[in-house]
Design a protein around this motif. Structure first.
Motif, PDB file in Angstrom:
ATOM      1  N   ASP A 141       0.828  -1.198   0.000  1.00  0.00           N
ATOM      2  CA  ASP A 141       0.000   0.000   0.000  1.00  0.00           C
ATOM      3  C   ASP A 141       0.874   1.264   0.000  1.00  0.00           C
ATOM      4  OD1 ASP A 141      -2.565   1.047  -0.038  1.00  0.00           O
ATOM      5  OD2 ASP A 141      -2.491   1.490   2.109  1.00  0.00           O
ATOM      6  N   GLY A 142       1.961   1.217   0.782  1.00  0.00           N
ATOM      7  CA  GLY A 142       2.906   2.342   0.817  1.00  0.00           C
ATOM      8  C   GLY A 142       3.477   2.597  -0.570  1.00  0.00           C
ATOM      9  N   VAL A 245      11.315   2.804  -1.899  1.00  0.00           N
ATOM     10  CA  VAL A 245      11.587   1.854  -0.808  1.00  0.00           C
ATOM     11  C   VAL A 245      11.383   2.529   0.552  1.00  0.00           C
ATOM     12  CG1 VAL A 245      13.407   0.481   0.313  1.00  0.00           C
ATOM     13  CG2 VAL A 245      13.080   0.347  -2.162  1.00  0.00           C
ATOM     14  N   SER A 246      11.811   3.783   0.671  1.00  0.00           N
ATOM     15  CA  SER A 246      11.624   4.489   1.941  1.00  0.00           C
ATOM     16  C   SER A 246      10.141   4.644   2.260  1.00  0.00           C
ATOM     17  CB  SER A 246      12.281   5.874   1.882  1.00  0.00           C
ATOM     18  OG  SER A 246      13.652   5.747   1.592  1.00  0.00           O
ATOM     19  N   ASN A 251       5.498   3.359   5.551  1.00  0.00           N
ATOM     20  CA  ASN A 251       4.084   3.009   5.730  1.00  0.00           C
ATOM     21  C   ASN A 251       3.931   1.801   6.655  1.00  0.00           C
ATOM     22  OD1 ASN A 251       1.427   3.935   4.981  1.00  0.00           O
ATOM     23  ND2 ASN A 251       1.174   1.940   3.976  1.00  0.00           N
ATOM     24  N   ALA A 252       4.839   0.842   6.540  1.00  0.00           N
ATOM     25  CA  ALA A 252       4.803  -0.317   7.446  1.00  0.00           C
ATOM     26  C   ALA A 252       5.030   0.137   8.883  1.00  0.00           C
ATOM     27  CB  ALA A 252       5.845  -1.352   7.030  1.00  0.00           C
ATOM     28  N   LEU A 253       5.954   1.086   9.067  1.00  0.00           N
ATOM     29  CA  LEU A 253       6.231   1.592  10.420  1.00  0.00           C
ATOM     30  C   LEU A 253       5.036   2.361  10.967  1.00  0.00           C
ATOM     31  CD1 LEU A 253       9.909   2.861  10.214  1.00  0.00           C
ATOM     32  CD2 LEU A 253       9.027   0.906  11.475  1.00  0.00           C
ATOM     33  N   ARG A 254       4.386   3.103  10.094  1.00  0.00           N
ATOM     34  CA  ARG A 254       3.239   3.909  10.531  1.00  0.00           C
ATOM     35  C   ARG A 254       2.076   3.011  10.939  1.00  0.00           C
ATOM     36  NH1 ARG A 254       3.343   7.915   6.837  1.00  0.00           N
ATOM     37  NH2 ARG A 254       2.430   6.550   5.267  1.00  0.00           N
ATOM     38  N   GLU A 255       1.849   1.952  10.159  1.00  0.00           N
ATOM     39  CA  GLU A 255       0.635   1.158  10.378  1.00  0.00           C
ATOM     40  C   GLU A 255       0.832  -0.111  11.204  1.00  0.00           C
ATOM     41  OE1 GLU A 255      -1.597   2.432   6.210  1.00  0.00           O
ATOM     42  OE2 GLU A 255      -0.918   0.378   6.433  1.00  0.00           O
ATOM     43  N   LYS A 271      14.078   3.140  11.231  1.00  0.00           N
ATOM     44  CA  LYS A 271      13.824   4.588  11.175  1.00  0.00           C
ATOM     45  C   LYS A 271      14.768   5.336  10.237  1.00  0.00           C
ATOM     46  CE  LYS A 271      13.885   6.322  15.226  1.00  0.00           C
ATOM     47  NZ  LYS A 271      13.794   6.391  16.674  1.00  0.00           N
ATOM     48  N   GLU A 272      15.991   4.782  10.105  1.00  0.00           N
ATOM     49  CA  GLU A 272      17.016   5.460   9.290  1.00  0.00           C
ATOM     50  C   GLU A 272      16.827   5.242   7.794  1.00  0.00           C
ATOM     51  OE1 GLU A 272      20.045   6.790  11.093  1.00  0.00           O
ATOM     52  OE2 GLU A 272      18.372   6.739  12.508  1.00  0.00           O
ATOM     53  N   VAL A 273      15.844   4.421   7.416  1.00  0.00           N
ATOM     54  CA  VAL A 273      15.678   4.105   5.987  1.00  0.00           C
ATOM     55  C   VAL A 273      15.050   5.302   5.275  1.00  0.00           C
ATOM     56  CG1 VAL A 273      14.672   2.490   4.325  1.00  0.00           C
ATOM     57  CG2 VAL A 273      15.478   1.661   6.535  1.00  0.00           C
ATOM     58  N   ARG A 274      15.912   6.240   4.892  1.00  0.00           N
ATOM     59  CA  ARG A 274      15.488   7.469   4.206  1.00  0.00           C
ATOM     60  C   ARG A 274      16.527   7.803   3.147  1.00  0.00           C
ATOM     61  NH1 ARG A 274      16.288  10.527   8.467  1.00  0.00           N
ATOM     62  NH2 ARG A 274      15.367   9.406  10.195  1.00  0.00           N
ATOM     63  N   PRO A 275      16.113   8.447   2.046  1.00  0.00           N
ATOM     64  CA  PRO A 275      17.107   8.813   1.027  1.00  0.00           C
ATOM     65  C   PRO A 275      18.101   9.819   1.605  1.00  0.00           C
ATOM     66  CG  PRO A 275      14.837   9.151   0.249  1.00  0.00           C
ATOM     67  CD  PRO A 275      14.754   8.854   1.702  1.00  0.00           C
ATOM     68  N   PRO A 276      19.327   9.910   1.098  1.00  0.00           N
ATOM     69  CA  PRO A 276      19.865   9.021   0.046  1.00  0.00           C
ATOM     70  C   PRO A 276      20.492   7.762   0.630  1.00  0.00           C
ATOM     71  CG  PRO A 276      21.449  10.753   0.566  1.00  0.00           C
ATOM     72  CD  PRO A 276      20.270  10.975   1.484  1.00  0.00           C
TER      73      PRO A 276
END
Ligand code: NSS
Length: 432
Positions: A141-142, A245-246, A251-255, A271-276
């Motif tokens: 869904d994310g 991917v982020s 979305n998985a973390l939020r839900e 939590k660190e999975v953010r670009p770049p």
């Protein structure tokens, strides 16, 4: 009887003495004399139910006593706080109906993997499997939300095809009337055809690979999320991947924090999975592996062992770019700066999980494509339509494919990819 509510709803609004009705399945049960303790589950959670002589009709108490694990039930009762109960509350039943009695359940606490796989249709009711499926839904869904926000159009490519997108070794062949056809390994070539009218497209379909090897990361049927983008080069392609991917992880973390925790994944790990994301060249990675004592040379493919060695201590995914031309697919664009290599990137998940995406810029020169198909002894006829895409207004373009179960395995911290799909297909198994 009050209108049935989900267990989660009942627990969230629990007030001592209030009556509620729930519907679900018996998860655990024991009785001691005139009292039955049953834990009931539904799709939302679990609650302890007590059925005690005098609180409900004798027939209902009898039903509660005889209801075996996995019987479906409807229970009405008042809610009371109980520190010992699994969710902090218990329901004291005033009515207990068995809707579908269960035969003795074949799965008990300690079971072999094989028995669990033979009974997969029942095992998917387990709390772990339920949690994985919920996380998976949130991951997909994310992706869809992000794709919509970023102007990608969802398209529906064929599954029956005459093209080997990723080489002949892992093709499932089938008789197609009086011809031969294959189950699709990848929608890529069809997505490439669709960018000429839609610019940015994606599809989420099953892909099939006749993988003979038994590994913890290969299925023969998996869900493949593929994107193709006109006017995008390899570097732009990587930016799209890290954004996508982020968003899936976020979305998985939020839900699904609760489900992730149940699976033994600390949500804070992600939590660190953010670009770049980090970008490293293949040559650089080979150098590191050699220094670590691995027996590799420029030209070797990276397998599970090498990918694990490179990503074991990482927290976020990592791109590995510029693989040697010889070990990659025919459609990847040659790098002008280093023509031994192609403009491609694999995205490796951290903590040793390894490849989750394979992507590249596509070769647009029709002669180079023909030359590469010839070198691989691939008959051109079945690819004429694909070559036409270079003959009618070709544009620079890129794309990639992401294995949904690979991402789920990493996010849910699963040992084996088969637990990322309800009915896994592997070399050893197509039942149930
Ligand atoms: O073979 S891939 O690396 N690349 C392609 O199929 C491209 N034609 C995709 C594209 O550009 N549209 O597969 C892509 C991903 C790979 O990174 C894995 O995450 C996943 O597909 N994959 C698998 N997942 C589970 N089981 C198996 N056997 C498997 N093979 C690939």
């Amino acid at each position: 009887m009050s209108a049935p509510k989900s267990i989660k709803h009942v627990l969230a609004s629990a007030r001592t003495g209030e009556e509620a009705t729930i519907r679900g399945w018996i998860y655990r049960t024991r009785s001691s004399g005139a009292i039955v303790f049953a834990v009931v589950r539904d799709s939302s959670g679990i609650i302890q139910v007590t059925a005690k002589k005098g609180n409900l009709p004798d027939a209902d108490l009898g039903a509660a006593k005889s209801a075996a694990i996995e019987s479906s039930v409807i229970v009405t009762g008042k809610i009371f706080e109980d520190k010992r109960a699994p969710s902090g509350y218990e329901m004291r039943a005033s009515s207990f109906q068995v809707i579908g009695a269960a035969s003795p359940f074949p799965i008990t606490e300690y079971q072999s993997e094989e028995l669990l796989l033979d009974n997969r249709h029942l095992w998917i009711r387990s709390r772990e499997q339920t949690a994985v499926m919920k996380v998976k839904a949130s991951i997909m869904d994310g992706a869809r939300q992000w794709l919509k926000q970023n102007d990608f159009v969802e398209v529906t490519p064929p599954i029956l095809t005459q093209n080997a997108c990723e080489g002949g070794v892992t093709l499932f062949k089938l008789k197609y009337f009086d011809r031969e056809a294959f189950l699709s390994q990848s929608a890529q070539m069809y997505l490439e055809a669709l960018i000429f009218s839609l610019d940015r497209v994606y599809s989420l379909t099953p892909s099939f690979r006749a993988e003979k090897s038994r590994t913890t990361r290969h299925l023969t049927e998996y869900w493949h999320l593929e994107l193709e983008e006109a006017w995008v080069d390899n570097s732009g392609n990587m930016e799209i991947q890290e954004g996508l991917v982020s968003a899936m992880v976020e979305n998985a973390l939020r839900e699904r924090r609760e489900e992730l925790t149940l699976l033994g994944r600390d949500p804070d790990d992600l939590k660190e999975v953010r670009p770049p994301f980090t970008r490293r060249s293949y040559s650089d990675v080979i150098g590191e592996l050699k220094a670590k004592g691995h027996d590799v040379e420029f030209g070797c493919d990276l397998g599970a062992v090498e990918e694990r060695a490179v990503t074991a201590d990482e927290k976020v995914p990592m791109f590995v770019t510029n693989f040697p031309k010889e070990i990659k697919a025919f459609y990847m664009k040659e790098d002008e700066v280093d023509p031994r290599t192609v403009k491609c990137a694999d995205l490796l998940a951290p903590e040793g999980y390894g490849e989750i995406i394979g992507g590249s810029e596509r070769e647009t020169d029709v002669n180079k494509l023909i030359e590469r198909l010839n070198n691989l002894n691939i008959p051109i006829e079945a690819y004429e339509w694909y070559l036409d895409l270079r003959r009618f207004g070709s544009v620079p373009h890129s794309g990639f494919g992401l294995g949904i179960e690979r991402v789920v395995r990493w996010v849910c911290k699963l040992e084996h990819i088969r637990d990322a799909i309800p009915f896994p297909r592997t070399v050893a198994r197509v039942y149930p």
